[in-house]
Write a protein that holds these residues in place. Sequence first.
Motif, PDB file in Angstrom:
ATOM      1  N   GLY A  84       0.840  -1.192   0.000  1.00  0.00           N
ATOM      2  CA  GLY A  84       0.000   0.000   0.000  1.00  0.00           C
ATOM      3  C   GLY A  84       0.871   1.236   0.000  1.00  0.00           C
ATOM      4  N   MET A  85       0.266   2.384  -0.403  1.00  0.00           N
ATOM      5  CA  MET A  85       1.080   3.596  -0.403  1.00  0.00           C
ATOM      6  C   MET A  85       0.234   4.800  -0.024  1.00  0.00           C
ATOM      7  SD  MET A  85       3.760   4.823  -3.299  1.00  0.00           S
ATOM      8  CE  MET A  85       4.877   6.180  -3.042  1.00  0.00           C
ATOM      9  N   ILE A  86       0.796   5.676   0.802  1.00  0.00           N
ATOM     10  CA  ILE A  86       0.129   6.935   1.125  1.00  0.00           C
ATOM     11  C   ILE A  86       1.069   8.085   0.787  1.00  0.00           C
ATOM     12  CG2 ILE A  86      -1.429   5.993   2.861  1.00  0.00           C
ATOM     13  CD1 ILE A  86       0.517   6.753   4.996  1.00  0.00           C
ATOM     14  N   PHE A  87       0.463   9.259   0.538  1.00  0.00           N
ATOM     15  CA  PHE A  87       1.219  10.351  -0.080  1.00  0.00           C
ATOM     16  C   PHE A  87       1.061  11.663   0.698  1.00  0.00           C
ATOM     17  CE2 PHE A  87      -0.197   7.307  -3.179  1.00  0.00           C
ATOM     18  CZ  PHE A  87       0.876   7.131  -4.042  1.00  0.00           C
ATOM     19  N   GLN A  88       1.983  12.577   0.440  1.00  0.00           N
ATOM     20  CA  GLN A  88       1.906  13.887   1.084  1.00  0.00           C
ATOM     21  C   GLN A  88       0.629  14.626   0.679  1.00  0.00           C
ATOM     22  OE1 GLN A  88       5.221  16.526   0.343  1.00  0.00           O
ATOM     23  NE2 GLN A  88       4.373  18.129   1.608  1.00  0.00           N
ATOM     24  N   GLN A  89       0.305  14.559  -0.608  1.00  0.00           N
ATOM     25  CA  GLN A  89      -0.894  15.267  -1.080  1.00  0.00           C
ATOM     26  C   GLN A  89      -2.115  14.345  -1.116  1.00  0.00           C
ATOM     27  OE1 GLN A  89      -0.943  18.405  -1.218  1.00  0.00           O
ATOM     28  NE2 GLN A  89       1.260  18.670  -1.002  1.00  0.00           N
ATOM     29  N   LEU A 103     -12.389   1.888  -1.853  1.00  0.00           N
ATOM     30  CA  LEU A 103     -12.511   0.673  -2.669  1.00  0.00           C
ATOM     31  C   LEU A 103     -11.430   0.578  -3.746  1.00  0.00           C
ATOM     32  CD1 LEU A 103     -16.366   0.408  -2.982  1.00  0.00           C
ATOM     33  CD2 LEU A 103     -14.858  -1.416  -2.205  1.00  0.00           C
ATOM     34  N   ILE A 104     -10.877   1.737  -4.154  1.00  0.00           N
ATOM     35  CA  ILE A 104      -9.802   1.725  -5.156  1.00  0.00           C
ATOM     36  C   ILE A 104      -8.663   0.807  -4.694  1.00  0.00           C
ATOM     37  CG2 ILE A 104      -7.983   3.174  -6.188  1.00  0.00           C
ATOM     38  CD1 ILE A 104     -10.119   5.367  -6.436  1.00  0.00           C
ATOM     39  N   GLY A 105      -8.493   0.694  -3.388  1.00  0.00           N
ATOM     40  CA  GLY A 105      -7.486  -0.218  -2.860  1.00  0.00           C
ATOM     41  C   GLY A 105      -7.742  -1.674  -3.230  1.00  0.00           C
ATOM     42  N   ARG A 106      -8.984  -1.989  -3.612  1.00  0.00           N
ATOM     43  CA  ARG A 106      -9.323  -3.361  -4.026  1.00  0.00           C
ATOM     44  C   ARG A 106      -9.214  -3.540  -5.541  1.00  0.00           C
ATOM     45  NH1 ARG A 106      -8.203  -6.697  -0.778  1.00  0.00           N
ATOM     46  NH2 ARG A 106      -9.459  -8.266  -1.803  1.00  0.00           N
ATOM     47  N   PHE A 107      -8.992  -2.467  -6.283  1.00  0.00           N
ATOM     48  CA  PHE A 107      -9.073  -2.523  -7.750  1.00  0.00           C
ATOM     49  C   PHE A 107      -8.069  -3.483  -8.376  1.00  0.00           C
ATOM     50  CE2 PHE A 107     -11.442   1.690  -8.820  1.00  0.00           C
ATOM     51  CZ  PHE A 107     -12.529   1.211  -8.135  1.00  0.00           C
ATOM     52  N   ASN A 133     -13.829   2.386   9.438  1.00  0.00           N
ATOM     53  CA  ASN A 133     -14.085   2.343  10.867  1.00  0.00           C
ATOM     54  C   ASN A 133     -12.766   2.456  11.639  1.00  0.00           C
ATOM     55  OD1 ASN A 133     -15.837   2.208  12.958  1.00  0.00           O
ATOM     56  ND2 ASN A 133     -15.802  -0.031  13.111  1.00  0.00           N
ATOM     57  N   GLN A 134     -11.780   1.701  11.172  1.00  0.00           N
ATOM     58  CA  GLN A 134     -10.484   1.706  11.865  1.00  0.00           C
ATOM     59  C   GLN A 134      -9.813   3.087  11.844  1.00  0.00           C
ATOM     60  OE1 GLN A 134      -7.758  -1.481  11.043  1.00  0.00           O
ATOM     61  NE2 GLN A 134      -6.508  -0.775  12.758  1.00  0.00           N
ATOM     62  N   VAL A 135      -9.978   3.830  10.745  1.00  0.00           N
ATOM     63  CA  VAL A 135      -9.347   5.156  10.686  1.00  0.00           C
ATOM     64  C   VAL A 135     -10.275   6.236  11.241  1.00  0.00           C
ATOM     65  CG1 VAL A 135      -7.925   4.509   8.706  1.00  0.00           C
ATOM     66  CG2 VAL A 135     -10.103   5.668   8.315  1.00  0.00           C
ATOM     67  N   GLY A 136     -11.429   5.827  11.734  1.00  0.00           N
ATOM     68  CA  GLY A 136     -12.325   6.767  12.404  1.00  0.00           C
ATOM     69  C   GLY A 136     -13.166   7.614  11.475  1.00  0.00           C
ATOM     70  N   LEU A 137     -13.489   7.076  10.295  1.00  0.00           N
ATOM     71  CA  LEU A 137     -14.277   7.865   9.336  1.00  0.00           C
ATOM     72  C   LEU A 137     -15.576   7.160   8.943  1.00  0.00           C
ATOM     73  CD1 LEU A 137     -11.611   9.239   6.807  1.00  0.00           C
ATOM     74  CD2 LEU A 137     -12.801  10.498   8.582  1.00  0.00           C
ATOM     75  N   SER A 138     -16.086   6.279   9.825  1.00  0.00           N
ATOM     76  CA  SER A 138     -17.251   5.493   9.411  1.00  0.00           C
ATOM     77  C   SER A 138     -18.477   6.365   9.118  1.00  0.00           C
ATOM     78  CB  SER A 138     -17.590   4.455  10.476  1.00  0.00           C
ATOM     79  OG  SER A 138     -17.493   5.029  11.748  1.00  0.00           O
ATOM     80  N   LYS A 139     -18.496   7.586   9.647  1.00  0.00           N
ATOM     81  CA  LYS A 139     -19.665   8.457   9.389  1.00  0.00           C
ATOM     82  C   LYS A 139     -19.531   9.220   8.076  1.00  0.00           C
ATOM     83  CE  LYS A 139     -20.933   9.231  14.177  1.00  0.00           C
ATOM     84  NZ  LYS A 139     -20.382   9.978  15.310  1.00  0.00           N
ATOM     85  N   ILE A 158      -5.129   6.251   4.041  1.00  0.00           N
ATOM     86  CA  ILE A 158      -4.665   5.103   4.834  1.00  0.00           C
ATOM     87  C   ILE A 158      -5.657   3.934   4.694  1.00  0.00           C
ATOM     88  CG2 ILE A 158      -4.213   4.293   7.185  1.00  0.00           C
ATOM     89  CD1 ILE A 158      -3.219   7.174   7.795  1.00  0.00           C
ATOM     90  N   ALA A 159      -6.960   4.264   4.712  1.00  0.00           N
ATOM     91  CA  ALA A 159      -7.971   3.211   4.544  1.00  0.00           C
ATOM     92  C   ALA A 159      -7.822   2.542   3.173  1.00  0.00           C
ATOM     93  CB  ALA A 159      -9.373   3.802   4.700  1.00  0.00           C
ATOM     94  N   ARG A 160      -7.536   3.348   2.157  1.00  0.00           N
ATOM     95  CA  ARG A 160      -7.333   2.799   0.810  1.00  0.00           C
ATOM     96  C   ARG A 160      -6.154   1.820   0.811  1.00  0.00           C
ATOM     97  NH1 ARG A 160      -6.211   7.165  -3.719  1.00  0.00           N
ATOM     98  NH2 ARG A 160      -4.333   7.466  -2.474  1.00  0.00           N
ATOM     99  N   ALA A 161      -5.080   2.175   1.519  1.00  0.00           N
ATOM    100  CA  ALA A 161      -3.926   1.270   1.592  1.00  0.00           C
ATOM    101  C   ALA A 161      -4.285   0.017   2.395  1.00  0.00           C
ATOM    102  CB  ALA A 161      -2.747   1.993   2.234  1.00  0.00           C
ATOM    103  N   LEU A 162      -5.081   0.208   3.466  1.00  0.00           N
ATOM    104  CA  LEU A 162      -5.450  -0.925   4.336  1.00  0.00           C
ATOM    105  C   LEU A 162      -6.228  -2.002   3.606  1.00  0.00           C
ATOM    106  CD1 LEU A 162      -6.547   0.440   7.822  1.00  0.00           C
ATOM    107  CD2 LEU A 162      -4.717  -1.173   7.285  1.00  0.00           C
ATOM    108  N   VAL A 163      -7.200  -1.596   2.746  1.00  0.00           N
ATOM    109  CA  VAL A 163      -8.044  -2.610   2.095  1.00  0.00           C
ATOM    110  C   VAL A 163      -7.257  -3.447   1.091  1.00  0.00           C
ATOM    111  CG1 VAL A 163     -10.214  -1.378   2.412  1.00  0.00           C
ATOM    112  CG2 VAL A 163      -8.902  -1.048   0.306  1.00  0.00           C
ATOM    113  N   GLN A 164      -6.065  -3.004   0.767  1.00  0.00           N
ATOM    114  CA  GLN A 164      -5.209  -3.861  -0.066  1.00  0.00           C
ATOM    115  C   GLN A 164      -4.738  -5.081   0.724  1.00  0.00           C
ATOM    116  OE1 GLN A 164      -2.872  -0.276  -2.042  1.00  0.00           O
ATOM    117  NE2 GLN A 164      -1.894  -2.189  -2.649  1.00  0.00           N
TER     118      GLN A 164
END
Lengths: 245, 265
Positions: A84-89, A103-107, A133-139, A158-164
């Motif tokens: 997974g990868m996360i970025f400054q921007q 979901l893009i993390g599943r693509f 939920n884990q990153v605290g954005l479930s709402k 981070i969630a996008r990286a996690l679902v990978q």
Amino acid sequence: MLLQLENLSKQYVKDEVFALKNINLSIKEGEFISVLGLSGSGKSTFIRCINRLINPTEGKVFFEEKEVTSLEGEPLRLYRRNIGMIFQQYNLVPRTDVLTNVLIGRFGNLSVAEILFKKYPKEDIKLAEEALNQVGLSKYTNRQVKTLSGGQQQRVGIARALVQQPKIILGDEPVSSLDPVTAKEVMSLLREINKSKNITMIINLHSVELAKSFSERIIGINTGKIVFDGKPENLDENEINNIYK
Amino acid sequence: MIKAVAKEKDKQNYIFNNRKVYLWIGLILLLVWSAKGTKFNPLLFKDFGNTLDFVRKSFLKPDWSVLPVAINQSIITIQIAIMGTVLALVVAVPISFFAAKNTSPHWSVYGTLRALLSFLRSVPEIVFALVFVPTVSLGPLAGVLALAIHNIGVMGKLFSEIIESADIGPQEAVTATGAKRSIVILYGILPQVIPHILSNAFYRLEVSVRASLVLGLVGAGGVGQLLSIHFKMFQYNKVAVDCLVIMAMVIVIDYIGGIIRRRVI
């Protein structure tokens, strides 16, 4: 060994300076590594060589003992799913809601038709909701990403990286655009994920303080070479000057 | 040492100034050459009264009976522009992905398409209109086809340049997940470029309204054709009304287009 780099070098233009020069490293599963260095020292090049967003000029990368530097096409794509990868921007997809961005993390696992007609498998949607939920954005599932604050956008990243369900998460200065308080929150979140899911973290940072308080191992890069590799407590004033000279 | 540097700088300034002088001389020569070619002679303006007379006699007594026809024909002009723009949009969007360096499957495809697009762009609409007349005969359809083809050339180039300048960030992010190349384009590029593509399409619609006026002069229908007929029959009182309607139409279209373009970006 999870990841091994052998004599890794990168030269963007022939006969000009090396962005990376003879990098040799071994990285174990579950490590939390911070990479320090000046802007332009080669930090970004370093982490991009790992997931092959940039191709090294020389040397080899081994992932779980398999050489990945020569992969092309389909095998390269399948290899990238492990990282997974996360970025400054944040690099979220604009004009798209939070859930889709995660979901893009599943693509990498879906067919073109499933993505085109938005027929995402139920398990994948569940994974995305758990990650949010884990990153605290479930709402915030259905919010447009541009309406979120910087810290929230990075959490989506981070969630996008996690679902990978990756083995490694690479971070290219993921907290450099955030205020000090939010930066600490995001670093804590990465630390928590590192501990609970045993995902290896390799994070470029600009702040020595953050690197010292969150990582178990610090790598210092200066003009493409490793000048420090050790525990945070061994990073003294002298070594810091070496990295930032 | 410092002196040597200063001297070098003086030398550079000197060459630079010299270059400036040559540039000015060149520009003036170019202007004189163009003035000669166009028989531009300020003295001729002493007869400007003739123009004023002409305007006073014809344009100040507009024949308003032609107003309904002029408005109807203006609507046709707008319809020609809409068809000529939308048809081009539908064709140009997919083409532009093949004609952009970063999304084209092969450099030869990129090269061929870019050359084709610049050919379509360099031929004026009016030439295409005349070429299509034998097929679809005189009338609005010839205008639509001519506009569409020229617009494909312009839009194809504009859109592929927009695609090439798309932010690399989201593309990297989608690539890093292990997604296929087509998905990287679909999610890493498309959402960023859509607003710019729409904005440019609306601008081309504005330009097409003006272009379809000119196409009317060669018989491609609309208020342009009405204007040219009235002109040829020396009915300047009607020409005046045509002109006023055209001005109103162009102002309204540009105004609406401007609002829409601000909204989409």
